[in-house]
Design an enzyme around this catalytic site. Structure first.
Site, PDB file in Angstrom:
ATOM      1  N   GLU A 110     -11.469   0.397   5.237  1.00 55.32           N
ATOM      2  CA  GLU A 110      -9.948   0.471   4.365  1.00 55.32           C
ATOM      3  C   GLU A 110      -9.264  -0.484   4.601  1.00 55.32           C
ATOM      4  OE1 GLU A 110      -6.696   3.746   4.171  1.00 55.32           O
ATOM      5  OE2 GLU A 110      -8.621   4.641   4.058  1.00 55.32           O
ATOM      6  N   GLU A 149       0.974   0.555   2.702  1.00 53.22           N
ATOM      7  CA  GLU A 149       1.653   1.394   2.968  1.00 53.22           C
ATOM      8  C   GLU A 149       3.388   1.401   2.855  1.00 53.22           C
ATOM      9  OE1 GLU A 149      -1.397   4.964   3.888  1.00 53.22           O
ATOM     10  OE2 GLU A 149      -0.945   3.989   5.263  1.00 53.22           O
TER      11      GLU A 149
END
Length: 721
Positions: free
Chosen positions: A595, A599
């Site tokens: 990943e 964010e």
């Protein structure tokens, strides 16, 4: 698989205590077993055991040798080893006609009901593909049934090779077997007797059944690690084939055709401390539909090595593949470089435990003379790769190092080895992995550039990281920066390989879709109805209070249909503010989990969090380690909730760069602190609320409904089929 069975520390300690006291049994002899033909007796024991785990067969045999049948003979004289079907050989083999390797979520819920899920049309339509491990387990049991159906033993005990006999087993069987004989005499012979099991539902409490020696199952029953099957019962099961789904799930559906009994509590258990090699196909589905709210991070059983591993060989002999295999085994492996950092070279030559890496593969600066010097002065393991077993000899420059190494500490690994995992695992004294052997293109030795302290990576503020073999936590370490090669392919620049969307245009189905699922740490269920794409203005993703059986919030997410390997992935957006809100722009995959994240946390929209999760292996490698990842916080210099800004992840083979409004604000290179993800990833943009208040803060309900505005999306990379 019973998902409600959570083995925490107290349960684990209790299991170990039961195992250690198993020898204290008051009875070690039972008339339920007989080595002579009897009308109703257990005359055979089959132990299902993998060829590569015969030490488990030895352990089970040792367990059985201390127990006696009716005539006083050790039970191991009744035991026969049954070679289990090995999942590693099923890759290119279609399943036989008697096994359908799919099942539905509804069938799972019939056996193991979940309070948050209904057995509805959606559950009936959700098909689940069995994992290779589940297929192998099913085939092994069915093959044993075929043997039982054709032999003359009235009853047979089937054990999986991680089972052991508890302290009360022989005593319970001795008293219960008279009931089984009476049932047979009355014309109702028992077909299947569970000795090891887990129950679902309210009846699972064994205290309810203390007054019974035997009873019928009242709900779902999991596990087939220890059970007695009659010859007639085996024939009845075979008549119901084909099986579909995990075998312990499917057998529940056959209870109407069998006389099934179970002891009042399990009297055969699975040995504690033995990791299961099974992989459960239902777990990802349950996570997506919201049945699992919290996930425990997978713990990696890494066996550290004091001795460094040196790997040398001619180009084209599988050096990069072997580097990946060593990494999958849990070794911290550096590979395919012209040179090592100076401090690491010194630590390796001196035999210092201050080494960062465990394994060194295809390193140019480790010349034949240097390798010979290291081998002669230190305890190392030496591996040489060759093209084939017929040409298994060391390259002449390394002959001196090879001759200096003791035979048990050197390995010749040919590229055509029929079972390289077995060869490597035996040499390194590791467990044989369930993961597929990797297939990695040869990278060749890459030149290393000098990295200055003014690089963009210095702008981040690291947070707490996961601990794993693939994360380096060393003060002053700044990774390895290979000199960037030419662009991967002109396709990276080609518009036909880009999935793009801009406000006011249609979200093309061939490129994008709206998610309708969730994941364990997400407090919201993604629903397409929470995404709007108006003819004018930006698209919106809304997080709102909306109660369902699995969540009390709903959110929205857009994802790319193709997965990509490397490229540039971006969005122009305005994030909502409010504690507990998370705006995500990220690339992701499972199996193995990799990943790359951006964010923006609603509790402070003047900063963004960047993160990388890395697990090694090719698609199908079930390594999902990591809960925190390797996060760092970047100060944006503006409030992301006030205006639109452009956020981008530039993912290259040797470097990841995060950009905001075209400027690089952060970057990571190899082993800074992880390798760079290298498997196809799906691009996502979403709005959610995290279960972790430590991460995102407590949810401010007053901020709902919250809206993420998106004016453009772009995924430009190498799409994977």
């Amino acid at each position: 698989m019973n998902i409600s069975s959570l083995h925490g520390l107290p349960i684990s300690l209790w299991a170990h205590a039961r195992y250690r006291t198993r020898h204290l049994s008051t009875r070690r002899r039972s008339t339920a077993f007989s080595s002579h033909h009897a009308a109703t007796a257990i005359e055979r024991i089959y132990v299902i055991n993998l060829d590569r785990a015969q030490e488990r067969w030895t352990m089970v045999n040792r367990e059985l040798s201390r127990l006696r049948d009716a005539a006083g003979h050790p039970l191991h004289t009744l035991a026969r080893r049954f070679p289990a079907v090995d999942a590693r050989y099923l890759k290119d083999s279609p399943p036989p006609e008697f096994l359908e390797p799919t099942y539905t979520l509804a069938e799972q819920l019939l056996v193991d009901p979940h309070p948050r899920l209904d057995i509805d049309d959606a559950a009936r339509a959700t098909r689940i593909d069995m994992t290779p491990q589940e297929i192998a387990v099913a085939l092994s049991h069915i093959h044993v049934w075929q043997l039982i159906a054709t032999n003359d033993a009235p009853y047979t005990l089937i054990l999986e090779d991680d089972a052991y006999v508890t302290r009360t087993c022989m005593s319970v069987l001795e008293h219960a077997w008279s009931d089984i004989q009476a049932s047979s005499d009355a014309g109702h012979p028992v077909d299947l007797l569970y000795l090891s099991y887990q129950e679902t539902g309210e009846e699972a409490d064994p205290r309810r059944h203390r007054r019974f020696l035997l009873r019928c199952p009242t709900g779902g029953v999991w596990q087939l690690s220890g059970y007695v099957l009659s010859q007639a019962g085996a024939r009845k099961l075979l008549d119901q084939l084909p099986a579909h789904g995990p075998i312990d799930l499917w057998i529940n559906q056959q209870f109407g055709h069998l006389n099934v009994q179970m002891t009042h509590r399990p009297i055969i258990e699975q040995r504690p401390g033995i990791a299961s090699s099974n992989s459960y196909s239902v777990m990802p589905v349950l996570a997506k539909v919201g049945a699992i709210r919290r996930e425990a991070p997978q713990s990696l059983q890494h066996r550290p090595t004091r001795d460094p591993i040196l790997v040398i060989g001619e180009p084209g002999t599988g050096l990069s593949t072997l580097a990946k295999a060593l990494s999958v085994l849990g070794f911290r492996c550096v590979s395919d470089l012209t040179t090592l950092p100076a401090d690491e070279t010194q630590a390796l030559v001196r035999g210092s435990r201050r080494r960062i890496f465990d394994a060194y593969v295809n390193i140019g600066s480790l010349t034949p003379r240097e390798v010979a010097r290291i081998v002669s002065a230190n305890r190392v393991r030496l591996i040489m790769t060759t093209m084939s077993a017929t040409a298994a000899k060391p390259p002449s420059p390394f002959q001196e190092a090879w001759d200096q190494q003791r035979p048990e500490r050197r390995l010749m690994l040919p590229a055509d080895d029929p079972d390289p995992w077995q060869t490597l695992a035996r040499f390194l004294a590791c467990d044989y992995p369930t993961h597929p052997w990797p297939s990695q293109p040869e990278q060749g030795q890459r030149s290393v550039a000098t990295r200055s302290q003014s690089d963009a990576s210095a702008s981040g503020h690291p947070l707490a990281w996961d601990t794993s073999p693939w994360i380096i936590q060393r003060a002053g370490w700044s990774g390895i920066m290979p000199k960037m090669s030419a662009p991967q392919d002109n396709a990276l620049q080609a518009s036909q390989n880009a999935a793009m969307w801009h406000e006011g245009t249609q979200l093309e189905d061939r490129h994008w879709y709206l998610r309708e699922d969730t994941f364990p740490s997400n407090r919201a269920l993604f629903r397409p109805g929470n995404a709007t794409l108006p003819p004018r203005g930006p698209a919106t993703l809304t997080l709102r209070e909306e109660v369902s059986k699995v969540r009390d919030l709903t959110g929205a997410a857009i994802a790319s249909r193709p997965s990509f390997t490397y490229g540039a992935f971006s969005a122009r957006l305005r994030a909502p503010s409010g504690s507990g809100l998370v705006t995500g722009l990220f690339l992701h995959r499972n199996g193995p989990r990799q990943e790359i994240d951006i964010e923006i946390l609603g509790q402070d929209t003047t900063r963004m969090l960047v993160n990388v999760f890395y697990n090694p292996g090719i698609p199908g490698t079930k390594l999902e380690y990591g809960y925190r990842g390797t996060p760092a916080v970047i100060d944006l210099g503006f409030d992301a909730s006030k205006e639109f800004h452009h956020y981008e992840i530039d993912w290259q083979p040797d470097c990841i760069r995060w950009r905001v409004d075209g400027a690089t604000v952060y970057e990571r290179v190899l082993w800074d602190p992880t390798p760079v993800p290298d498997q196809p990833l799906e691009f996502n943009v979403n709005l959610l609320s995290s279960e972790s208040t430590e991460f995102a803060g407590p949810l401010e309900r007053e901020a709902l409904p919250a809206v993420l505005e998106i004016s453009s999306l772009e995924a430009r990379g190498l799409p994977q089929a």
